[in-house]
Motif scaffolding. Structure first.
Motif, PDB file in Angstrom:
ATOM      1  N   UNK A 481      -9.266   4.226  -4.824  1.00 59.86           N
ATOM      2  CA  UNK A 481      -7.831   3.942  -4.907  1.00 59.86           C
ATOM      3  C   UNK A 481      -7.077   4.561  -3.734  1.00 59.86           C
ATOM      4  N   UNK A 482      -7.470   5.768  -3.341  1.00 59.08           N
ATOM      5  CA  UNK A 482      -6.810   6.397  -2.196  1.00 59.08           C
ATOM      6  C   UNK A 482      -7.047   5.602  -0.914  1.00 59.08           C
ATOM      7  N   UNK A 483      -8.262   5.089  -0.746  1.00 62.70           N
ATOM      8  CA  UNK A 483      -8.565   4.281   0.435  1.00 62.70           C
ATOM      9  C   UNK A 483      -7.797   2.960   0.407  1.00 62.70           C
ATOM     10  N   UNK A 484      -7.704   2.350  -0.770  1.00 58.79           N
ATOM     11  CA  UNK A 484      -6.928   1.114  -0.907  1.00 58.79           C
ATOM     12  C   UNK A 484      -5.460   1.373  -0.617  1.00 58.79           C
ATOM     13  N   UNK A 491      -0.643  -1.819   5.948  1.00 59.06           N
ATOM     14  CA  UNK A 491      -0.194  -3.208   5.895  1.00 59.06           C
ATOM     15  C   UNK A 491       1.307  -3.280   5.658  1.00 59.06           C
ATOM     16  N   UNK A 492       1.816  -2.394   4.801  1.00 57.92           N
ATOM     17  CA  UNK A 492       3.257  -2.369   4.512  1.00 57.92           C
ATOM     18  C   UNK A 492       4.046  -1.969   5.743  1.00 57.92           C
ATOM     19  N   UNK A 493       3.540  -1.024   6.506  1.00 56.56           N
ATOM     20  CA  UNK A 493       4.259  -0.598   7.717  1.00 56.56           C
ATOM     21  C   UNK A 493       4.280  -1.708   8.767  1.00 56.56           C
ATOM     22  N   UNK A 494       3.178  -2.453   8.865  1.00 49.77           N
ATOM     23  CA  UNK A 494       3.176  -3.591   9.805  1.00 49.77           C
ATOM     24  C   UNK A 494       4.166  -4.666   9.387  1.00 49.77           C
ATOM     25  N   UNK A 495       4.279  -4.906   8.091  1.00 50.05           N
ATOM     26  CA  UNK A 495       5.252  -5.888   7.618  1.00 50.05           C
ATOM     27  C   UNK A 495       6.681  -5.442   7.886  1.00 50.05           C
ATOM     28  N   UNK A 515      10.712  -4.072  -7.460  1.00 55.20           N
ATOM     29  CA  UNK A 515       9.677  -3.873  -6.445  1.00 55.20           C
ATOM     30  C   UNK A 515       9.249  -2.418  -6.376  1.00 55.20           C
ATOM     31  N   UNK A 516      10.213  -1.509  -6.469  1.00 58.25           N
ATOM     32  CA  UNK A 516       9.885  -0.091  -6.420  1.00 58.25           C
ATOM     33  C   UNK A 516       9.057   0.333  -7.618  1.00 58.25           C
ATOM     34  N   UNK A 517       9.413  -0.180  -8.816  1.00 58.48           N
ATOM     35  CA  UNK A 517       8.681   0.187 -10.034  1.00 58.48           C
ATOM     36  C   UNK A 517       7.265  -0.341 -10.028  1.00 58.48           C
ATOM     37  N   UNK A 518       7.090  -1.522  -9.420  1.00 57.42           N
ATOM     38  CA  UNK A 518       5.764  -2.147  -9.418  1.00 57.42           C
ATOM     39  C   UNK A 518       4.984  -1.868  -8.136  1.00 57.42           C
ATOM     40  N   UNK A 519       5.460  -0.926  -7.330  1.00 56.14           N
ATOM     41  CA  UNK A 519       4.805  -0.690  -6.040  1.00 56.14           C
ATOM     42  C   UNK A 519       3.358  -0.287  -6.215  1.00 56.14           C
ATOM     43  N   UNK A 520       3.136   0.672  -7.138  1.00 51.13           N
ATOM     44  CA  UNK A 520       1.759   1.123  -7.321  1.00 51.13           C
ATOM     45  C   UNK A 520       0.836   0.023  -7.791  1.00 51.13           C
ATOM     46  N   UNK A 521       1.335  -0.849  -8.695  1.00 49.78           N
ATOM     47  CA  UNK A 521       0.487  -1.928  -9.200  1.00 49.78           C
ATOM     48  C   UNK A 521       0.165  -2.907  -8.095  1.00 49.78           C
ATOM     49  N   UNK A 522       1.155  -3.239  -7.280  1.00 54.71           N
ATOM     50  CA  UNK A 522       0.922  -4.206  -6.205  1.00 54.71           C
ATOM     51  C   UNK A 522      -0.052  -3.650  -5.173  1.00 54.71           C
ATOM     52  N   UNK A 523       0.099  -2.348  -4.909  1.00 57.00           N
ATOM     53  CA  UNK A 523      -0.747  -1.775  -3.872  1.00 57.00           C
ATOM     54  C   UNK A 523      -2.217  -1.806  -4.250  1.00 57.00           C
ATOM     55  N   UNK A 524      -2.499  -1.579  -5.519  1.00 56.97           N
ATOM     56  CA  UNK A 524      -3.889  -1.440  -5.917  1.00 56.97           C
ATOM     57  C   UNK A 524      -4.509  -2.725  -6.437  1.00 56.97           C
ATOM     58  N   UNK A 525      -3.704  -3.644  -6.951  1.00 55.92           N
ATOM     59  CA  UNK A 525      -4.272  -4.841  -7.563  1.00 55.92           C
ATOM     60  C   UNK A 525      -4.587  -5.927  -6.548  1.00 55.92           C
ATOM     61  N   UNK A 526      -3.749  -6.103  -5.552  1.00 57.81           N
ATOM     62  CA  UNK A 526      -3.914  -7.205  -4.621  1.00 57.81           C
ATOM     63  C   UNK A 526      -4.791  -6.837  -3.432  1.00 57.81           C
ATOM     64  N   UNK A 527      -4.762  -5.593  -3.018  1.00 55.45           N
ATOM     65  CA  UNK A 527      -5.502  -5.171  -1.834  1.00 55.45           C
ATOM     66  C   UNK A 527      -6.872  -4.645  -2.262  1.00 55.45           C
ATOM     67  N   UNK A 528      -7.905  -5.087  -1.560  1.00 58.96           N
ATOM     68  CA  UNK A 528      -9.265  -4.635  -1.823  1.00 58.96           C
ATOM     69  C   UNK A 528      -9.935  -4.285  -0.507  1.00 58.96           C
ATOM     70  N   UNK A 529     -10.969  -3.476  -0.603  1.00 58.45           N
ATOM     71  CA  UNK A 529     -11.738  -3.121   0.579  1.00 58.45           C
ATOM     72  C   UNK A 529     -12.769  -4.211   0.851  1.00 58.45           C
TER      73      UNK A 529
END
Length: 968
Positions: A481-484, A491-495, A515-529
């Motif tokens: 999760x930390x790596x994700x 990716x967020x900084x590039x956007x 968006x702020x409340x769901x930030x953690x969910x979006x970060x971990x659910x959509x992005x994969x290694x």
């Protein structure tokens, strides 16, 4: 809404649920009580809490303990400042967190000077405070103890009340015994009489525990449900969930509970705002709290407690004491293991390991008996072995070529008489039969274990465990999760950089809040290694493993050079006894060097394999464990068996011939096998490495290191004052005693030790028939040694449910298949079994083995030596040598094609290859036939499972009928 969302332990603000909603609190199963937040006082607190097994009130049992390090100088003012300046969290929850947990710890007095602010320690303290508040919201009850005998260490005792246990048991779908009893089908007729006789015979070797007695009835197990509590026997709620189940439930809550609002005070500088935001986002996306908190040092340990002391006067009887007496004592080495009690105390995963080890040890008994018979057959027929008699007969007067250049002289074949006679002990026709037997033994062992495993699955209610296992294995690891998150933030900084160059859109506050409340969910659910993210780690793994294997080969090459140079040096010795024992001396010392290197590299390779697995960042714990096992096994397999493979298949194969030898680095001549072959040397190599690893690495380390640690503790205790010593011994609580024990490091080292031994038993058994016997003797000690370590030296591990031994079964099958191939090559190429058969049926004049030794030796004219390679003392034997002999199939010097490979060589080679093909296919077919004949599920267990399904279906039908009747 899914079940796991319903029981989520996220803070109320993140779930958008008002925390003052009493109905919602009752729905998650938590009813706040005054005992949760108040200190309990008693006259004799140690007696009331049974020395740490219970809370201070003496009623609530400690199910798990969290341990943390703290600085006593830190006060509560820094915390108050943190709450004012930091993120205080929800108001309702902060009220609960401001109150201290019950226990001995109290706030620092207001009159004390304010200590200097330690940001890191302060952050850990605040995160612990928030995490423990979240645990109380999940329904757990906590009690803190910082006034301990261990300086700077605090403990948080955790208790799960009845309603939490019921809620989590339903969520985890734990199968619990119901009131429904059904009879187990008993054998009838002749089988019943045989079983009764066997039971009477084996009664003295059965452990004296209730769980090990044969049962005629069994309770129907059903997934626990709060709505169907009437199905279960709840007359004694305190014992309905045993200590293993309670600790498992609590640890599942610890993994789900998060610490999301704690924010490190980074200062007011602009350069630290970005780091503060990054750390805040990182903690918002965390899912499994205790693993991250342990990795970050917020807590130093989390473990369930042992049931009590296992020895001493006036010790209450408990399962730990019973296991110590009936399982972990060397005096009961001849008894069966109380596997059901081991599973009850440690869980299914550890229970399966000891069950597998017990089955493996039992199966070694017939293999040891057959190995002893083969060895005794070789001993009885050694005086009748014609080839060894010819080698020992001095009348043949066979002069052999020098074993090294210059310093070595000619020697008599009769000087190798002892080696030739010893070789017959292991190189005889019975070893071929033993190799076939061990291949079938390995197949039978695997089938026997599968049947035993099915019996345990039925007895332990693990028959429907697949779905639960699938749900558990998908849990991401904290490192993943930390790596994700790191990838997501990049990716967020590039956007954001891209959006700077675009025209601004009108902001929507509500959308921004979501968006702020769901930030953690979006970060971990959509992005994969992806494989691109892991490519550097994969490349590092590949290069590192190749490098480690190359290091192993280089060390073996160094030992080869040592053998060659040492043999040349000993040949210059003036003592005849030293020169006559050159082979034995060089072989023994080289094997000892190999043993020391193997033991050292095993430890190094274990650490390297763990590091290589960590940088791969596997997603789940199961994936991490499997990758770690594969790398560690590969490196340790190469490390342990490379010296043996060299002696078995390479030594003496590429030496050349007299006058045209092969050299290493143009200086060291390749060493040769003895006239009797390399099998005796292979036996010495295998026996010393196997016995040395078992004695030093397995037993001595496991016994010596814990004893040394205990001795150091006793020395420290002697240097204390008498009053401190008495307080140390008498007043230490159970959780403090368990904290001083070694943490449980997993079963991988235990399995690895046995799998390597299984390789020694099966891979080269043709050269060492006594290997199963030594493995049996070692395992008899190993079982009790491991048992004593688990009972007395280790903290109690968290119970883990498992249905099988996992990837280790596939490794065992692979080793068993490889053993067939290796033994075929050992018999064919390393021993003289095939050359003897070829000589007997193709070249023998009278149908006997007379003349075999002479047939395997070629002749060399000493005048054909290269310059500088002839012996310095050609008259060492007392006469001038014209022709010397060497072991090979080549044309004689008087032939037209002198020293070329003869036709006999090709005939023997063809026979060897034919034997490998026939042996391999025949034994593989027989192994597969054994696999096919023996069913994986015993017939009686299959019938019992069918009967249990019928009872289960009838129970569901009755329940549905009752529900329909109540609704109507």
């Amino acid at each position: 809404m899914r079940v796991n969302e319903r029981y989520s332990t996220l803070p109320a603000a993140d779930r958008s649920v008002h925390i003052t909603n009493i109905c919602a609190i009752e729905d998650i199963g938590y009813l706040p009580s005054e005992g949760t937040l108040l200190n309990s006082l008693s006259v004799d607190p140690d007696t009331e809490c049974r020395y740490g097994l219970y809370f201070r009130d003496g009623k609530r049992k400690v199910d798990c303990v969290l341990v943390y390090h703290h600085k006593r100088a830190s006060g509560s003012r820094s915390l108050a400042r943190r709450v004012q300046h930091g993120d205080a969290g929800p108001a309702a929850r902060s009220v609960r967190q401001d109150q201290p947990l019950p226990g001995k710890a109290g706030p620092v007095g207001a009159g004390e000077p304010e200590p200097p602010l330690d940001c890191h320690e302060d952050d850990k303290r605040f995160r612990r405070q928030e995490y423990e508040g979240n645990l109380m919201e999940a329904g757990l009850e906590l009690e803190r103890d910082e006034d301990t005998k261990i300086h700077g260490v605090g403990f948080v005792k955790i208790h799960a009340p009845w309603n939490v246990l019921c809620r989590e048991a339903e969520f985890l779908k734990l199968k619990m015994p119901t009131k429904k009893l059904y009879h187990i089908n008993e054998t009838r007729g002749l089988l019943k009489k045989i079983n009764s006789v066997l039971q009477k015979i084996t009664d003295p070797i059965q452990p004296k525990v209730a769980e090990h007695r044969p049962q005629t009835t069994k309770r129907l197990s059903y997934p626990f449900s709060r709505e169907k509590q009437h199905l279960f026997d709840l007359s004694d709620k305190d014992s309905f969930f045993d200590s293993k189940t309670r600790s498992t439930i609590v640890y599942e809550i610890l993994k789900r509970t998060t610490c999301t609002k704690a924010k490190y005070s980074m200062g007011q500088g602009e350069g630290r705002k970005k780091d503060s935001a990054l750390l805040s986002k990182r903690r918002k996306c965390g899912k499994y709290g205790i693993t991250s908190l342990l990795a970050n040092g917020v807590y130093s340990a989390a473990y369930p407690l042992h049931d009590g002391d296992y020895e001493g006067e006036n010790v209450e009887f408990n399962d730990r004491k019973l296991l110590y007496e009936e399982w972990a004592s060397y005096g009961v080495f001849y008894k069966y293991q109380p596997i059901d009690l081991v599973r009850k105390y440690f869980g299914e995963k550890i229970g399966l390991y000891f069950a597998w080890l017990g089955v493996y040890t039992q199966m070694l008994i017939p293999a040891s008996i057959v190995g002893i018979i083969v060895f005794l057959y070789g001993w009885a027929t050694v005086d009748e072995n014609i080839p060894s008699m010819e080698m020992c007969d001095q009348r043949h007067n066979i002069t052999m070529c020098p074993l090294c250049d210059k310093t070595c002289s000619y020697w008599k074949m009769s000087s190798a008489c002892a080696t030739a006679r010893a070789s017959h002990l292991f190189d005889n026709p019975a070893t071929v039969f033993f190799s076939v037997f061990m291949a079938l033994w390995a197949a039978t062992f695997m089938e026997h274990w599968k049947r035993k495993q099915m019996r345990l699955n039925y007895r332990w209610d693990l028959t429907g465990f697949e779905e639960e296992e699938e749900a558990v294995k998908d849990h991401p690891r904290a490192e993943y999760e930390a790596r994700v998150l790191e990838k997501s933030l990049r990716k967020d900084s590039r956007n954001k950089e891209k959006r700077r160059h675009l025209p601004e859109e009108p902001t929507n506050k509500w959308r921004q809040r979501v968006k702020t409340a769901m930030a953690g969910v979006k970060l971990t659910d959509k992005v994969k290694l992806t494989w691109k993210d892991r490519f550097p780690a994969y490349f590092t793994n590949l290069v590192s493993i190749i490098f480690m294997i190359a290091v192993t080969f280089a060390i073996v090459l160094g030992v080869i050079i040592y053998r060659i140079s040492t043999a040349a040096a000993l040949a210059m010795n003036s003592s005849p006894s030293v020169r006559s024992n050159i082979r034995v001396t060089v072989t023994a010392t080289a094997v000892i060097i190999n043993l020391v290197v193997i033991i050292l590299l095993d430890e190094v390779y274990g650490c390297i394999a763990r590091w290589l697995t960590k940088i791969e960042v596997p997603k789940t714990e199961k994936s991490f464990e499997e990758r770690l096992i594969f790398k560690a096994f590969l490196l340790k397999f190469v490390n342990s068996y490379t010296p043996i493979f060299y002696v078995a298949f390479f030594k003496g194969r590429f030496v050349g011939r007299p006058g045209d030898y092969v050299y290493i680095f143009r200086s060291f001549r390749m060493e040769e096998c003895a006239p009797g072959g390399c099998l005796m040397e292979l036996c010495i190599q295998l026996s010393i490495i196997m016995l040395g690893k078992q004695l030093i690495q397995n037993n001595l380390f496991e016994i010596g290191i814990p004893k040394m640690k205990k001795f150091i503790r006793s020395l420290r205790l002697k240097h204390q004052s008498p009053s401190d010593r008495d307080q140390y011994v008498k007043k230490k609580q159970r959780y403090q005693v368990d904290y001083t024990l070694e943490p449980f490091a997993g079963l991988t080292p235990e399995y690895m030790e046995m799998i390597i031994q299984f390789g020694f038993v099966t891979l080269f058994v043709a050269s060492f028939p006594l290997a199963p016997l030594f493995a049996l003797l070692n395992n008899i000690i190993e079982i009790r040694l491991d048992a004593k370590k688990f009972i007395t030296e280790l903290r109690r591990p968290v119970a883990v449910r498992a249905k099988d031994i996992g990837i280790w079964y596939n490794i065992l099958r692979g080793v068993g298949k490889l053993a067939v191939i290796i033994n075929a090559f050992v018999i064919s190429f390393t021993s003289d079994f095939i050359p003897r058969l070829v000589y007997l049926y193709m070249y023998s004049e009278n149908g006997t083995m007379h003349g075999f030794v002479n047939h395997t030796l070629s002749s060399f004219n000493v005048s054909d030596f290269q310059n500088g390679t002839a012996p310095n003392d050609p008259l060492d034997l007392g006469y001038e040598v014209q022709i010397c002999r060497y072991k090979d199939y080549r044309e004689p010097p008087w032939s037209e094609h002198k020293y070329d490979i003869s036709k006999d060589f090709w005939a023997v080679l063809a026979a060897r290859l034919a034997f490998v093909i026939v042996f391999q296919n025949l034994v593989m077919f027989m192994s597969d036939f054994v696999d096919w004949v023996i069913p994986d599920i015993p017939k009686d267990i299959s019938q019992q499972m069918h009967k249990e399904k019928e009872c289960y279906c009838w129970t569901i039908i009755i329940l549905k009928a009752c529900e329909n009747k109540s609704h109507s």
